[in-house]
Design a protein around this motif. Structure first.
Motif, PDB file in Angstrom:
ATOM      1  N   GLY A  33     -41.429 -17.447   2.082  1.00 51.49           N
ATOM      2  CA  GLY A  33     -40.155 -18.109   2.309  1.00 51.49           C
ATOM      3  C   GLY A  33     -39.804 -18.350   3.756  1.00 51.49           C
ATOM      4  O   GLY A  33     -40.419 -17.827   4.678  1.00 51.49           O
ATOM      5  N   LEU A  34     -38.756 -19.147   3.938  1.00 54.82           N
ATOM      6  CA  LEU A  34     -38.240 -19.550   5.241  1.00 54.82           C
ATOM      7  C   LEU A  34     -36.907 -18.852   5.498  1.00 54.82           C
ATOM      8  O   LEU A  34     -36.103 -18.685   4.578  1.00 54.82           O
ATOM      9  CB  LEU A  34     -38.043 -21.069   5.243  1.00 54.82           C
ATOM     10  CG  LEU A  34     -37.465 -21.731   6.481  1.00 54.82           C
ATOM     11  CD1 LEU A  34     -38.476 -21.730   7.617  1.00 54.82           C
ATOM     12  CD2 LEU A  34     -37.038 -23.169   6.154  1.00 54.82           C
ATOM     13  N   ASN A  35     -36.687 -18.430   6.735  1.00 62.49           N
ATOM     14  CA  ASN A  35     -35.356 -17.975   7.151  1.00 62.49           C
ATOM     15  C   ASN A  35     -34.678 -19.158   7.818  1.00 62.49           C
ATOM     16  O   ASN A  35     -34.881 -19.433   9.000  1.00 62.49           O
ATOM     17  CB  ASN A  35     -35.460 -16.786   8.109  1.00 62.49           C
ATOM     18  CG  ASN A  35     -34.097 -16.180   8.413  1.00 62.49           C
ATOM     19  OD1 ASN A  35     -33.078 -16.867   8.342  1.00 62.49           O
ATOM     20  ND2 ASN A  35     -34.076 -14.901   8.756  1.00 62.49           N
ATOM     21  N   PRO A  79     -44.580 -17.947  -6.188  1.00 59.74           N
ATOM     22  CA  PRO A  79     -43.156 -18.073  -5.836  1.00 59.74           C
ATOM     23  C   PRO A  79     -42.286 -17.862  -7.070  1.00 59.74           C
ATOM     24  O   PRO A  79     -42.581 -18.373  -8.154  1.00 59.74           O
ATOM     25  CB  PRO A  79     -43.047 -19.514  -5.327  1.00 59.74           C
ATOM     26  CG  PRO A  79     -44.159 -20.245  -6.001  1.00 59.74           C
ATOM     27  CD  PRO A  79     -45.263 -19.250  -6.231  1.00 59.74           C
ATOM     28  N   THR A  80     -41.211 -17.102  -6.894  1.00 61.05           N
ATOM     29  CA  THR A  80     -40.373 -16.741  -8.034  1.00 61.05           C
ATOM     30  C   THR A  80     -39.435 -17.862  -8.467  1.00 61.05           C
ATOM     31  O   THR A  80     -39.048 -17.948  -9.629  1.00 61.05           O
ATOM     32  CB  THR A  80     -39.539 -15.502  -7.708  1.00 61.05           C
ATOM     33  OG1 THR A  80     -38.809 -15.743  -6.492  1.00 61.05           O
ATOM     34  CG2 THR A  80     -40.421 -14.290  -7.517  1.00 61.05           C
ATOM     35  N   ILE A  87     -39.907 -20.379  -0.967  1.00 63.46           N
ATOM     36  CA  ILE A  87     -41.045 -21.311  -0.957  1.00 63.46           C
ATOM     37  C   ILE A  87     -41.229 -22.030   0.374  1.00 63.46           C
ATOM     38  O   ILE A  87     -42.220 -22.729   0.574  1.00 63.46           O
ATOM     39  CB  ILE A  87     -40.929 -22.374  -2.074  1.00 63.46           C
ATOM     40  CG1 ILE A  87     -39.753 -23.333  -1.804  1.00 63.46           C
ATOM     41  CG2 ILE A  87     -40.829 -21.721  -3.436  1.00 63.46           C
ATOM     42  CD1 ILE A  87     -39.733 -24.555  -2.720  1.00 63.46           C
ATOM     43  N   GLY A  88     -40.305 -21.864   1.306  1.00 65.97           N
ATOM     44  CA  GLY A  88     -40.285 -22.694   2.506  1.00 65.97           C
ATOM     45  C   GLY A  88     -41.421 -22.470   3.480  1.00 65.97           C
ATOM     46  O   GLY A  88     -41.630 -23.285   4.389  1.00 65.97           O
ATOM     47  N   ALA A  89     -42.184 -21.389   3.328  1.00 70.36           N
ATOM     48  CA  ALA A  89     -43.326 -21.133   4.221  1.00 70.36           C
ATOM     49  C   ALA A  89     -44.665 -21.396   3.541  1.00 70.36           C
ATOM     50  O   ALA A  89     -45.714 -21.216   4.169  1.00 70.36           O
ATOM     51  CB  ALA A  89     -43.288 -19.686   4.739  1.00 70.36           C
ATOM     52  N   VAL A 111     -42.546 -27.037  -4.779  1.00 71.05           N
ATOM     53  CA  VAL A 111     -43.625 -26.649  -3.865  1.00 71.05           C
ATOM     54  C   VAL A 111     -44.485 -27.860  -3.533  1.00 71.05           C
ATOM     55  O   VAL A 111     -44.859 -28.075  -2.365  1.00 71.05           O
ATOM     56  CB  VAL A 111     -44.479 -25.519  -4.479  1.00 71.05           C
ATOM     57  CG1 VAL A 111     -45.747 -25.293  -3.658  1.00 71.05           C
ATOM     58  CG2 VAL A 111     -43.672 -24.229  -4.586  1.00 71.05           C
ATOM     59  N   ASP A 112     -44.787 -28.665  -4.522  1.00 73.03           N
ATOM     60  CA  ASP A 112     -45.599 -29.862  -4.307  1.00 73.03           C
ATOM     61  C   ASP A 112     -44.932 -30.799  -3.303  1.00 73.03           C
ATOM     62  O   ASP A 112     -45.594 -31.386  -2.427  1.00 73.03           O
ATOM     63  CB  ASP A 112     -45.816 -30.570  -5.643  1.00 73.03           C
ATOM     64  CG  ASP A 112     -46.912 -31.622  -5.578  1.00 73.03           C
ATOM     65  OD1 ASP A 112     -47.837 -31.477  -4.756  1.00 73.03           O
ATOM     66  OD2 ASP A 112     -46.850 -32.597  -6.333  1.00 73.03           O
ATOM     67  N   GLU A 113     -43.613 -30.937  -3.390  1.00 72.34           N
ATOM     68  CA  GLU A 113     -42.888 -31.787  -2.439  1.00 72.34           C
ATOM     69  C   GLU A 113     -42.920 -31.197  -1.033  1.00 72.34           C
ATOM     70  O   GLU A 113     -43.065 -31.931  -0.042  1.00 72.34           O
ATOM     71  CB  GLU A 113     -41.445 -31.969  -2.912  1.00 72.34           C
ATOM     72  CG  GLU A 113     -41.336 -32.804  -4.180  1.00 72.34           C
ATOM     73  CD  GLU A 113     -39.946 -32.801  -4.769  1.00 72.34           C
ATOM     74  OE1 GLU A 113     -39.002 -32.353  -4.073  1.00 72.34           O
ATOM     75  OE2 GLU A 113     -39.777 -33.256  -5.915  1.00 72.34           O
ATOM     76  N   GLU A 114     -42.791 -29.860  -0.921  1.00 73.86           N
ATOM     77  CA  GLU A 114     -42.879 -29.214   0.391  1.00 73.86           C
ATOM     78  C   GLU A 114     -44.246 -29.454   1.017  1.00 73.86           C
ATOM     79  O   GLU A 114     -44.361 -29.775   2.208  1.00 73.86           O
ATOM     80  CB  GLU A 114     -42.635 -27.705   0.247  1.00 73.86           C
ATOM     81  CG  GLU A 114     -41.196 -27.316  -0.021  1.00 73.86           C
ATOM     82  CD  GLU A 114     -40.327 -27.506   1.199  1.00 73.86           C
ATOM     83  OE1 GLU A 114     -40.704 -27.032   2.284  1.00 73.86           O
ATOM     84  OE2 GLU A 114     -39.272 -28.159   1.065  1.00 73.86           O
TER      85      GLU A 114
END
Length: 450
Positions: A33-35, A79-80, A87-89, A111-114
């Motif tokens: 994940g992302l902070n 990812p939960t 999911i951001g990382a 996730v696919d879009e990220e």
């Protein structure tokens, strides 16, 4: 079998979650994940163009270099749910591991879009969909199971890694909701079964976001009733009504859309993330979110401004824009409206509904304060905190401990002060700090079975 847990990210803050569980030679990674607050304090940063080490140094994504200390091979990245702090990382770190990304269908699409938006790294990991209630083999001796939970985003699960030494339950993020607006209730029956199976639960890793708050978290149905009450109370207003909420909170967006129609207004979703999340949910087969077929969703700046111009030309009293910006994010739609940077003109008495709480972090609190002040200076009337949390309060934590009866507990998703309430309530259930209650920090490993 040796069981080891690496607490990589999310054990000193709310954000950048990442945990690895090693069972023998097999490793499963939960979340990357992302902070976001570490990014928002900088102007005009585009994370998709940044290198992972720079983001690690900023404290924006997990420092996964501790993974080199684990003696095994990563078999899955799990990812939960689809929030960016989970999911951001993935687009920055997943390519380092020769392992598939396994997620529920909605999370998989996000996730696919990220990954698609990433410009610095090529992420070729397989993307595998798995529904709540399904399982997959991990190595020769372990099994991964998805248990349905309820959260402030649809298609959330708690993954369970079944090992010969007992189960590892990764409990981020959820609330005990028996009457969700979209999807099935939390599967407490399955959690109770897991707690009583042979071997039981070796370890429970738990989200402590609201562990200092008494009582239980209300159902999303409560927030839906609050929204209905607020919107019915202003249905005779002949000016502008604007609503904002978490773009990822599809159930909340659904409620706003329905009640906008009930009071005779056309809902319009505006903002990049609003279009992304709601558009993805509407397109997925099997997710019956119930959006109207003609619901307008606009994410590109020019298309958003065209929608605003249409609203002003045809009359604000006929529409209800649902916009991004509930935390006062500088580039979000509501913040731009407050600064007078859109064709939508706020006038005295116009209503702004915040169907979201401020995330308790200084950057968000400051930005939200500024946003509300700017809106008020233009004459807007603020309806604040029309919301319920997606995280367990203390009684929910007691309920989960009773259901799972874990041998070990690891608090997560908070800082040290935020862990205090959980340490106390776990102590009330007989867990001792340093024996079977493990308060830890980022970058540590905990050996459960040698």
């Amino acid at each position: 079998m040796e069981i080891e847990i690496a607490t990589i990210g999310g054990y000193e803050e709310v954000g950048r979650q990442m945990t690895a569980v090693r069972a023998g030679d097999d490793i499963v990674v939960f979340d990357m994940g992302l902070n976001l607050s570490k990014v928002l304090i900088h102007d005009n940063i585009r994370t998709e163009e940044m290198r992972s080490l720079d983001l690690i140094d900023m404290g924006a994504i997990p420092d996964d270099r501790v993974m080199s200390e684990l003696d095994g091979e990563v078999q899955a990245i799990v990812p939960t749910h689809g929030h960016l702090d989970h999911i951001g990382a993935i687009s920055k770190l997943a390519h380092r591991y020769d392992a598939p990304i396994v997620a529920t269908p909605f999370t998989r699409e996000l996730v696919d879009e990220e990954v698609h938006d990433e410009s610095e790294y090529v992420v070729n990991n397989d993307l595998i969909s798995m529904e709540a209630g399904e399982t997959m083999q991990i190595g020769e001796h372990c099994e991964l199971e998805f248990v349905n939970v309820t959260h402030s985003i649809i298609d959330a699960i708690n993954p369970v890694l079944h090992t010969p030494e007992g189960s590892i339950v990764y409990g981020l993020d959820k609330r005990v909701d028996h009457t969700p607006v979209i999807g099935d209730p939390i599967d407490m029956k399955r959690f109770r079964e897991i707690g009583r199976e042979d071997g039981g639960v070796l370890c429970y890793i738990e989200d402590c976001t609201n562990a200092n708050k008494k009582g239980r978290t209300p159902s999303e149905a409560v927030a839906r009733r609050q929204l209905r009450d607020v919107m019915r109370s202003i249905e005779d207003w002949d000016g502008g009504i604007v609503a904002t909420t978490f773009s990822s909170h599809i159930a909340r967006v659904k409620s706003i859309v329905e009640f906008a129609q009930d009071i005779g207004r056309e809902p319009v979703l505006l903002g990049r993330s609003m279009e992304q999340y709601s558009g993805t949910a509407a397109r997925l087969d099997g997710l019956d979110v119930g959006f109207p077929d003609d619901l307008g969703m606009y994410g590109h700046r020019k298309s958003v401004d065209r929608a605003f111009k249409r609203i002003m030309n045809e009359g604000k009293e006929k529409f209800l824009p649902v916009v991004t910006g509930h935390q006062g994010e500088p580039r979000a739609m509501l913040t731009r409206m407050g600064r007078g940077e859109t064709p939508f003109e706020l006038t005295d008495g116009d209503k702004v509904i915040f169907s979201a709480r401020v995330i308790p972090e200084p950057t968000n609190e400051g930005q939200r304060y500024q946003s509300e002040k700017l809106l008020s200076m233009q004459g807007a009337r603020i309806y604040d905190d029309v919301h319920v949390s997606g995280h367990l309060r203390q009684e929910g934590h007691y309920q989960m401990l009773d259901a799972l009866q874990p041998q070990h507990v690891i608090p997560a998703h908070q800082d040290m002060a935020g862990f205090s309430g959980y340490v106390e309530l776990a102590g009330n259930k007989g867990y001792d700090l340093g024996r079977d209650l493990h308060v830890t920090s980022n970058g540590n490993t905990i050996q459960l079975v040698e």
